[in-house]
Design a protein around this motif. Structure first.
Motif, PDB file in Angstrom:
ATOM      1  N   ARG A  32     -48.319  -9.466   8.663  1.00 59.63           N
ATOM      2  CA  ARG A  32     -47.026  -8.913   8.282  1.00 59.63           C
ATOM      3  C   ARG A  32     -45.947  -9.357   9.270  1.00 59.63           C
ATOM      4  NH1 ARG A  32     -45.905  -3.911  11.022  1.00 59.63           N
ATOM      5  NH2 ARG A  32     -44.659  -3.231   9.246  1.00 59.63           N
TER       6      ARG A  32
ATOM      7  N   VAL B  16     -38.595 -16.044  -1.260  1.00 61.83           N
ATOM      8  CA  VAL B  16     -39.468 -14.875  -1.270  1.00 61.83           C
ATOM      9  C   VAL B  16     -40.866 -15.311  -1.713  1.00 61.83           C
ATOM     10  CG1 VAL B  16     -39.933 -12.657  -2.380  1.00 61.83           C
ATOM     11  CG2 VAL B  16     -37.596 -13.253  -1.716  1.00 61.83           C
TER      12      VAL B  16
ATOM     13  N   LYS C 112     -40.644 -11.479   2.362  1.00 60.18           N
ATOM     14  CA  LYS C 112     -40.200 -10.541   1.328  1.00 60.18           C
ATOM     15  C   LYS C 112     -38.695 -10.637   1.112  1.00 60.18           C
ATOM     16  CE  LYS C 112     -43.957  -7.298   2.221  1.00 60.18           C
ATOM     17  NZ  LYS C 112     -44.327  -5.897   2.591  1.00 60.18           N
ATOM     18  N   ASP C 113     -38.050 -11.489   1.892  1.00 64.74           N
ATOM     19  CA  ASP C 113     -36.602 -11.660   1.805  1.00 64.74           C
ATOM     20  C   ASP C 113     -36.301 -13.134   2.053  1.00 64.74           C
ATOM     21  OD1 ASP C 113     -33.874 -11.502   1.834  1.00 64.74           O
ATOM     22  OD2 ASP C 113     -33.730 -10.004   3.420  1.00 64.74           O
TER      23      ASP C 113
ATOM     24  N   SER D 229     -51.204  -3.547   0.355  1.00 68.22           N
ATOM     25  CA  SER D 229     -50.073  -2.759  -0.144  1.00 68.22           C
ATOM     26  C   SER D 229     -50.237  -1.288   0.212  1.00 68.22           C
ATOM     27  CB  SER D 229     -49.937  -2.919  -1.664  1.00 68.22           C
ATOM     28  OG  SER D 229     -49.570  -4.237  -1.998  1.00 68.22           O
TER      29      SER D 229
END
Length: 389
Positions: free
Chosen positions: A43, A67, A85-86, A165
């Protein structure tokens, strides 16, 4: 392996973005900069460095990330992997961005393959260097990737992602609970800052005596596993006690040595069995509540900015090996908060810390499940249908 192929990474990539050789102009605000030090354990942690927004277009001349792209650290350390994620981010040195060919290589599958023991072995087999080792772009392109058909890649990625998740959801819940409790205590301390004060040793024991005989097997929390954010330790090991600070449930641990103190290494202990004693580094200070105060209060106090600032400013010793003493901590003054206000806070804080503990223990179990599945799925040893049967 049936239905599986093996190709060089470069042959199944659509995009490889590499900003090595360029040094960004870092500022306090702007476009988040993805650096090697914030890519950890699959992450991307919260960025702490930024690129000026007005320089973004000029900086990103080698390509724009999207992304879902995979980011990989190329040195110091080599092999940390995560997914974006961005897309409004900037890439620093020691980070490459990878994007698989459409309908050939799924990005999430690629992330997990590079995280697997097979992927890590192949990356490290091509690293070079002495003091600081890393992988050149030319060598990275040659890393062999094992992969099944695209549909099966997506199924494998889905299984592993579902576990991650849930881990991420628990982590966000924990962060939110901690931030709420911390903000509440900070507000109380500010509100009653001019009221009567007490010394911390009047309401807590500093480095209390705990009984644990040498040679006894016990849980050990090493400095590396003391978190910089969050209350729950990152892990522990079981080994024979041969010295170190001892603690039990309800104790707060604070790293007392530079740079660990400045980095916020602190934890709340609430995962041990009843009457169980654990231990850790001699560089810890242990705070234990006296009977008229809740143990949860002292954990959030230890995270309070004014408390940390006091501890850092009162460190002593030679440069690079400075420490704050337990005696110094014992002389920290705390405003007396009205009992009903304090009880309201501690009731909330105790529930928060218990929830954080339960979520953290569940995350440890989920991580163990993922880590057990990962090599078997990536090698083809375990079939997706086996998990559904």
């Amino acid at each position: 392996m049936e239905q599986w192929k093996q190709d060089r990474l470069i042959d199944i990539l659509d995009t490889l973005i590499d900003y090595r050789g360029k040094t960004p102009n870092k500022v306090e605000r702007g476009i988040p900069l993805i650096t090697a030090k914030i890519v950890k354990n699959g992450r991307i942690e919260t960025p702490t460095e930024f690129l000026p927004a007005e320089e973004y277009r000029d900086w990103m001349v080698r390509g724009y990330p999207q992304v879902g792209d995979v980011v990989l650290t190329t040195e110091a350390p080599l092999g940390e992997v995560a997914q974006l994620k961005d897309d409004k981010i900037a890439l620093a040195q020691r980070i490459v961005c990878l994007r698989g060919k459409e309908d050939a290589l799924d990005n999430t599958y690629l992330k997990y393959f590079l995280m697997s023991n097979i992927g890590q072995y192949r990356l490290k087999a091509r690293e070079t260097g002495t003091t600081v080792t890393g992988i050149k772009q030319s060598e990275l392109k040659e890393v062999l990737i094992d992969y099944p058909n695209y549909e099966l890649q997506q199924k494998i990625a889905s299984i592993l992602s579902s576990l991650d998740s849930k881990i991420e959801l628990n982590r966000r819940i924990n962060d939110n609970l901690e931030q709420q409790a911390q903000a509440w205590l900070n507000e109380l301390l500010d509100r009653y800052a001019n009221s009567t004060t007490v010394l911390i040793h009047e309401i807590a024991e500093i480095n209390p005596k705990r009984n644990l005989s040498k040679g006894t097997s016990a849980k050990c929390i090493e400095m590396a596993n003391l978190p910089t954010t969050g209350s729950f330790p990152n892990g522990w090991i079981e080994k024979e006690y041969n010295g170190g600070m001892k603690f039990c449930n309800g104790d707060t641990l604070i790293a007392r040595i530079t740079p660990c103190l400045e980095n916020g290494k602190t934890a709340f202990i609430n995962f041990l069995d009843k009457n169980e004693i654990a231990y850790g580094s001699t560089e810890y200070i242990v705070i234990s509540a006296k009977s008229n105060y809740s143990s949860s209060f002292f954990y959030f106090l230890a995270r309070n900015h004014d408390f940390v600032d006091y501890a850092v400013k009162n460190m002593n010793g030679s440069s690079g090996r400075q420490r704050v003493s337990g005696d110094t901590i014992s002389k920290y003054r705390i405003p007396v908060i009205p009992r009903e206000k304090l009880e309201s806070f501690t009731n909330h804080a105790e529930i928060a810390l218990k929830t954080i503990k339960n979520n953290s223990l569940q995350n440890m179990r989920l991580s163990m499940t993922r880590d057990a599945l990962l090599p078997k799925l990536m090698s083809g040893e375990l079939k997706v249908n086996d998990l559904n049967s």
